[in-house]
Design a protein around this motif. Sequence first.
Motif, mmCIF file in Angstrom:
data_model
loop_
_atom_site.group_PDB
_atom_site.id
_atom_site.type_symbol
_atom_site.label_atom_id
_atom_site.label_comp_id
_atom_site.label_asym_id
_atom_site.label_seq_id
_atom_site.Cartn_x
_atom_site.Cartn_y
_atom_site.Cartn_z
ATOM 1 N N THR A 5 0.869 3.961 -3.045
ATOM 2 C CA THR A 5 0.516 5.300 -2.845
ATOM 3 C C THR A 5 1.669 6.195 -3.108
ATOM 4 N N THR B 173 1.120 8.957 -6.099
ATOM 5 C CA THR B 173 1.225 10.411 -5.363
ATOM 6 C C THR B 173 2.239 11.214 -6.411
ATOM 7 N N ALA C 292 -6.821 4.204 -4.319
ATOM 8 C CA ALA C 292 -7.204 4.689 -2.892
ATOM 9 C C ALA C 292 -7.794 4.236 -1.987
ATOM 10 N N CYS D 33 0.940 -1.167 0.003
ATOM 11 C CA CYS D 33 -0.204 0.036 -0.045
ATOM 12 C C CYS D 33 1.025 1.183 -0.228
#
Length: 155
Positions: free
Chosen positions: A57, A61, A93, A53
Amino acid sequence: MDDFPEPARRLAAFGNQLIDVHLRLREELARLRDTAGRGGSLRDLRTHCLTFCSAITTHHTGEDATAFPVLAAEFPELRPVLDELRRDHEQVAVILRDLETLLAADAPGGPRDVRTELDGLSALLESHFVYEEKRIVAALNALPATTWSSPAFLD
């Protein structure tokens, strides 16, 4: 390209690096799904999920904050593609938050529900990665080597 110093060669192939990152993310997701499929403990699943995760992420991002704005400026015709990829990032997300909830210490469901959620995530990410690679790798590779010193989306 071999006549360029190593940093310029490395930076001139952002698209190729993106494919490498996607391969690593696919491998990590496959390990996570395997752990869930074997009925791994929630503790093991939490550990693997935190790693994955965090990586996905950070990657998304970084794309949203660095790669996509540069691509939109250099290749305005890619803006609809980039918007679609951002929407995928938002969907990912949501699934990651759902996974975190499922893996909470006293959440019901267990590894079977986690595996179901991971299967959905895997399908979404595979579609996302393939689309992204088809639509933006060539543009990323066309960017000048001086565009970024260390693009965050390639971490």
